[in-house]
Design a protein around this motif. Structure first.
Motif, PDB file in Angstrom:
ATOM      1  N   ARG A  11       0.800  -1.232   0.000  1.00 20.17           N
ATOM      2  CA  ARG A  11       0.000   0.000   0.000  1.00 20.17           C
ATOM      3  C   ARG A  11       0.831   1.281   0.000  1.00 20.17           C
ATOM      4  O   ARG A  11       0.334   2.350  -0.331  1.00 20.17           O
ATOM      5  N   GLY A  12       2.078   1.181   0.444  1.00 17.13           N
ATOM      6  CA  GLY A  12       2.909   2.372   0.609  1.00 17.13           C
ATOM      7  C   GLY A  12       2.601   3.006   1.957  1.00 17.13           C
ATOM      8  O   GLY A  12       1.739   2.540   2.697  1.00 17.13           O
ATOM      9  N   GLY A  13       3.320   4.061   2.287  1.00 15.87           N
ATOM     10  CA  GLY A  13       3.050   4.710   3.559  1.00 15.87           C
ATOM     11  C   GLY A  13       4.121   5.704   3.930  1.00 15.87           C
ATOM     12  O   GLY A  13       5.096   5.910   3.212  1.00 15.87           O
ATOM     13  N   SER A  14       3.897   6.329   5.077  1.00 10.03           N
ATOM     14  CA  SER A  14       4.853   7.298   5.599  1.00 10.03           C
ATOM     15  C   SER A  14       4.624   7.474   7.085  1.00 10.03           C
ATOM     16  O   SER A  14       3.630   6.999   7.630  1.00 10.03           O
ATOM     17  N   GLY A  15       5.550   8.163   7.731  1.00 12.06           N
ATOM     18  CA  GLY A  15       5.395   8.512   9.136  1.00 12.06           C
ATOM     19  C   GLY A  15       6.094   7.610  10.123  1.00 12.06           C
ATOM     20  O   GLY A  15       6.378   8.024  11.231  1.00 12.06           O
TER      21      GLY A  15
END
Length: 138
Positions: free
Chosen positions: A103-107
């Motif tokens: 899904r991808g992501g960040s943080g």
């Protein structure tokens, strides 16, 4: 008398320019605390079969992972070994991280953004994550 006034004014001007140049402040020490980059998550590690590690290594070698990640140093994204140090190598975290790869992501590691990999199967993503988590230092 004029010479004394000129001498006195010269001394005052010299003192006026010299005193601010003297830095009598005590030496300042860095009082900032280091932030734990890894922020380890407590948990137990499951055993990881060698064949899964080998397959994961091959899958990562043929993927685009090394564009943003390195094995042992931070790049655009965190180092694989830092990921392994943060997360326990168990089914729960392997599933969670595999979903994040897809899904991808960040943080989780600051402001870096991981692009999604929607064409990657969940099985392959789990195998790749298992390989990454196998890099945990003992």
């Amino acid at each position: 008398m004029l010479k004394i006034k000129i001498l006195l004014i010269s001394c005052l001007l010299l003192a006026a320019f010299y005193l601010p140049a003297c830095d009598n402040k005590p030496e300042q020490k860095n009082t900032r605390k280091a932030v734990d980059y890894i922020r380890r998550i407590p948990g137990t590690d499951d055993s990881i079969p060698a064949r899964v590690v080998q397959k994961g290594e091959v899958l990562i070698a043929y993927s685009d992972c090394y564009i943003c990640h390195k094995e042992d140093q931070k790049s655009v994204g965190p180092a694989f070994k830092d990921i392994a140090e943060r997360y326990p190598a168990n089914k729960l975290y392997i599933e969670m991280l595999a979903q994040k790869v897809i899904r991808g992501g960040s943080g989780s590691w600051g402001y870096a953004v991981m692009d999604p990999h929607p064409k990657l199967s969940l099985k392959d993503a789990k195998t790749m994550v298992t390989y990454i988590l196998s890099m945990k230092s003992k």
